[in-house]
Design a protein around this motif. Structure first.
Motif, mmCIF file in Angstrom:
data_model
loop_
_atom_site.group_PDB
_atom_site.id
_atom_site.type_symbol
_atom_site.label_atom_id
_atom_site.label_comp_id
_atom_site.label_asym_id
_atom_site.label_seq_id
_atom_site.Cartn_x
_atom_site.Cartn_y
_atom_site.Cartn_z
ATOM 1 N N LEU A 58 3.407 1.038 -4.661
ATOM 2 C CA LEU A 58 4.192 0.488 -3.555
ATOM 3 C C LEU A 58 5.346 -0.342 -4.077
ATOM 4 C CD1 LEU A 58 1.577 -0.774 -0.907
ATOM 5 C CD2 LEU A 58 2.586 1.504 -1.165
ATOM 6 N N ALA A 59 6.500 -0.190 -3.426
ATOM 7 C CA ALA A 59 7.642 -1.085 -3.612
ATOM 8 C C ALA A 59 7.934 -1.706 -2.249
ATOM 9 C CB ALA A 59 8.860 -0.326 -4.129
ATOM 10 N N GLU A 60 8.068 -3.019 -2.210
ATOM 11 C CA GLU A 60 8.167 -3.735 -0.940
ATOM 12 C C GLU A 60 9.477 -4.526 -0.862
ATOM 13 O OE1 GLU A 60 5.648 -3.691 1.360
ATOM 14 O OE2 GLU A 60 3.707 -3.642 0.333
ATOM 15 N N GLN A 61 10.105 -4.503 0.315
ATOM 16 C CA GLN A 61 11.243 -5.373 0.579
ATOM 17 C C GLN A 61 10.815 -6.827 0.392
ATOM 18 O OE1 GLN A 61 12.770 -4.989 4.549
ATOM 19 N NE2 GLN A 61 14.233 -6.662 4.346
ATOM 20 N N GLN A 62 11.674 -7.617 -0.239
ATOM 21 C CA GLN A 62 11.320 -9.004 -0.525
ATOM 22 C C GLN A 62 11.667 -9.935 0.629
ATOM 23 O OE1 GLN A 62 9.487 -9.825 -3.365
ATOM 24 N NE2 GLN A 62 9.401 -7.584 -3.269
ATOM 25 N N GLU A 63 12.906 -9.927 1.093
ATOM 26 C CA GLU A 63 13.300 -10.795 2.214
ATOM 27 C C GLU A 63 12.971 -10.080 3.515
ATOM 28 O OE1 GLU A 63 17.225 -12.894 4.248
ATOM 29 O OE2 GLU A 63 17.389 -11.943 2.285
ATOM 30 N N THR A 78 8.916 -0.533 3.215
ATOM 31 C CA THR A 78 8.069 -0.230 2.068
ATOM 32 C C THR A 78 8.311 1.214 1.637
ATOM 33 O OG1 THR A 78 6.343 -1.726 2.885
ATOM 34 C CG2 THR A 78 5.689 -0.111 1.232
ATOM 35 N N THR A 79 8.372 1.444 0.340
ATOM 36 C CA THR A 79 8.395 2.796 -0.211
ATOM 37 C C THR A 79 7.145 2.998 -1.059
ATOM 38 O OG1 THR A 79 10.822 2.881 -0.242
ATOM 39 C CG2 THR A 79 9.649 4.424 -1.676
ATOM 40 N N ALA A 80 6.494 4.134 -0.867
ATOM 41 C CA ALA A 80 5.260 4.446 -1.588
ATOM 42 C C ALA A 80 5.427 5.770 -2.323
ATOM 43 C CB ALA A 80 4.084 4.533 -0.614
ATOM 44 N N SER A 81 4.805 5.869 -3.494
ATOM 45 C CA SER A 81 4.895 7.088 -4.300
ATOM 46 C C SER A 81 3.589 7.313 -5.049
ATOM 47 C CB SER A 81 6.046 6.971 -5.299
ATOM 48 O OG SER A 81 6.032 8.055 -6.217
ATOM 49 N N ARG A 82 3.176 8.566 -5.110
ATOM 50 C CA ARG A 82 2.009 8.908 -5.936
ATOM 51 C C ARG A 82 2.369 8.895 -7.422
ATOM 52 N NH1 ARG A 82 -2.170 10.249 -2.798
ATOM 53 N NH2 ARG A 82 -1.752 11.177 -0.740
ATOM 54 N N TRP A 83 3.665 8.945 -7.711
ATOM 55 C CA TRP A 83 4.146 8.896 -9.087
ATOM 56 C C TRP A 83 4.696 7.505 -9.374
ATOM 57 C CZ3 TRP A 83 6.899 13.337 -6.532
ATOM 58 C CH2 TRP A 83 6.084 14.494 -6.515
#
Length: 270
Positions: A58-63, A78-83
């Motif tokens: 997972l990559a998450e927006q901070q603000e 949020t962006t999610a990736s299996r890789w």
């Protein structure tokens, strides 16, 4: 590569029921990359992790949102990736004094996919939402596109822009992204997955027929998009299918419908 995008509508409505249906449905869809908008993340809760489980990076927006009427605290993207991810960065989209009430941003992730895909730059784009703020959306789309051009020039790969763009195919911001509008002498061209696979069908993802819809006649109906950057010979990924998802009966989990896109690498240019 299967790509999924959905505005999750935060934790509004009967959130526990919606969460359970989303988890069941997303398991069957089996996406590789997911872009979610209006996910809630606070020190005590991570909605995206609950929705997707432990099988994704997972990559998450901070603000994130705080204090805007109708929006839960901690709302963002949020962006999610299996890789795995390489670089993760955010593009600040507060470009005029009219965007201060909204945590608009673009979350860019470098997805390190296996061959033959390789590097995929994913831009989870969430611009200004207000109906009369198309000038802001145009500036925001251009800012994102310029940054992506710099990234792909330094580190070549596929580029996918996806998310709730709050504008339909006729809007200048979307026309700019799809190569039909110029902003300050600058242009790009991204191929819409829906347009590529449904050339004679109008996209609708934000509709009064949705049981969660609270806006009886919102003017823009096809506002959720997935599109891939074109090189000189056309899109670098070909959309083999693009389906509207979370849109039938108990499958509906948000005030938006989602899109699922299957991509394969384009053949080498002649």
């Amino acid at each position: 590569m299967r790509f999924l995008t959905l505005n999750t509508w935060g934790t509004r409505g009967r959130w526990e029921e919606r969460e359970s249906r989303f988890r069941d449905r997303v398991g069957g869809l089996a996406p590789d990359i997911v872009t979610l908008q209006e996910t809630v993340r606070t020190p005590g809760a991570d909605q995206a992790r609950r929705l997707l489980g432990d099988g994704f990076h997972l990559a998450e927006q901070q603000e994130r949102e705080s204090g805007r009427p109708g929006a839960p605290d901690g709302q963002g993207i949020t962006t999610a990736s299996r890789w795995p991810f390489g670089r993760v960065l955010e593009i600040d989209l507060n470009l005029t004094d009219r965007t201060g009430d909204f945590a608009c941003t673009c979350l860019v992730t470098e997805v390190l996919a296996p061959r033959p895909l390789g590097r995929v730059w994913v831009a989870n784009h969430f611009p200004d939402y207000q109906l009369d703020h198309e000038p802001e959306r145009v500036l925001q789309a251009a800012a994102v596109a310029r940054r992506l051009e710099d990234l792909v020039a330094a580190s070549p790969g596929h580029v996918v822009i996806a998310g709730d763009l709050d504008a339909d195919a006729d809007a200048d911001s979307v026309r700019f992204l799809t190569g039909r509008h110029v902003v300050e002498g600058f242009s790009v061209c991204y191929r819409s997955a829906w347009e590529a696979t449904h050339p004679h069908e109008r996209l609708t993802t934000y509709a009064p027929s949705n049981p969660y819809q609270g806006d009886p006649d919102w003017p823009f109906r096809g506002i959720d998009h997935v599109m891939v950057r074109c090189a000189a010979s056309g899109p670098t990924l070909l959309a083999t299918s693009c389906s509207r998802v979370f849109d039938l009966g108990r499958d509906t989990v948000s005030d938006h419908y989602g899109l699922a896109v299957d991509y394969e690498p384009a053949p080498p240019a002649a």
